[in-house]
Design an enzyme around this catalytic site. Structure first.
Site, mmCIF file in Angstrom:
data_model
loop_
_atom_site.group_PDB
_atom_site.id
_atom_site.type_symbol
_atom_site.label_atom_id
_atom_site.label_comp_id
_atom_site.label_asym_id
_atom_site.label_seq_id
_atom_site.Cartn_x
_atom_site.Cartn_y
_atom_site.Cartn_z
ATOM 1 N N ASN A 79 56.836 107.256 94.006
ATOM 2 C CA ASN A 79 57.897 106.312 94.361
ATOM 3 C C ASN A 79 58.821 106.875 95.446
ATOM 4 O OD1 ASN A 79 57.431 104.211 92.258
ATOM 5 N ND2 ASN A 79 57.836 105.931 90.899
ATOM 6 N N HIS A 108 62.984 115.748 115.024
ATOM 7 C CA HIS A 108 63.903 115.293 116.068
ATOM 8 C C HIS A 108 64.182 116.435 117.043
ATOM 9 C CE1 HIS A 108 64.903 111.326 114.528
ATOM 10 N NE2 HIS A 108 64.868 111.855 113.303
#
Length: 199
Positions: A79, A108
């Site tokens: 989940n 990033h």
């Protein structure tokens, strides 16, 4: 219990209808709704694969070659997992993951402190391959690193370098704490360098 059965049925039905938009959906695939998927055409699910509730997949075409997220047969992704792919992330067959897994083959860019990181784009890391039969614990982060077959990655670990077959790894950054010895048919403790400690 009935609520979960209805939700699963709706999920299966929905993704059967959406199957033409995916790269491949094998037999018996369960994608539990709701979730977000960007780049479904670059996603492949083997037979019996399960993507649990609230997962977020982003498979982004950042290079000339198309990216690929492949989830092997009978693999279960927990989940609220988050998977970001710009080149290739592959889960082998029979992989089991707990909830809140993060996997990425990119990060990033932050080279220029005068520019917001949001505006600096992505930096490509190594492709990610997770071997058959491995178990990944809760809240694990895998960033530009691969994991061998039949490994165990402890909860809350951060995997930033490759883990070979038949190892238990833990920590941030993750390091090998046990290896399976084929001759003794047992898991053996390791030192800080991942070498088996003779007992």
């Amino acid at each position: 219990m009935l609520h979960f059965r209805i939700r699963d049925f709706v999920s299966i039905l929905l993704y059967r209808l959406l199957a033409p938009f995916f790269g491949r959906l094998g037999k018996g695939v369960r994608i539990v709704w709701p979730l977000r998927i960007f780049g479904a055409k670059f996603c492949e699910f083997g037979d019996g694969a399960v993507l649990q509730y609230g997962a977020y997949l982003a498979v982004l075409k950042e290079h000339e070659d198309p990216p690929l997220l492949r989830i092997g047969a009978r693999t279960m992704i927990g989940n609220h997992s988050h998977i970001v792919v710009t080149k290739r992330v592959e889960f082998g067959e029979g992989v089991l993951t707990a909830d809140r897994l993060f996997v990425s083959d990119n990060g990033h860019e932050f080279a220029d402190p005068a520019v917001p990181i949001l505006d600096q784009g992505l930096r490509q890391l190594a492709e990610v391959h997770i071997g058959d039969g491995s178990w990944i614990g809760e809240n694990v982060c895998i960033s530009g690193a691969s994991i061998g077959r039949n490994c165990v990655i402890a909860s809350n670990s951060v995997v930033t370098r490759d883990i070979p077959d038949l190892c238990v790894a833990a920590g941030a950054p993750a390091r090998i704490v046990k290896r399976y010895c084929q001759t003794r048919k047992a898991w053996r403790r390791t030192d800080a360098d991942g070498v088996v400690i003779e007992e």
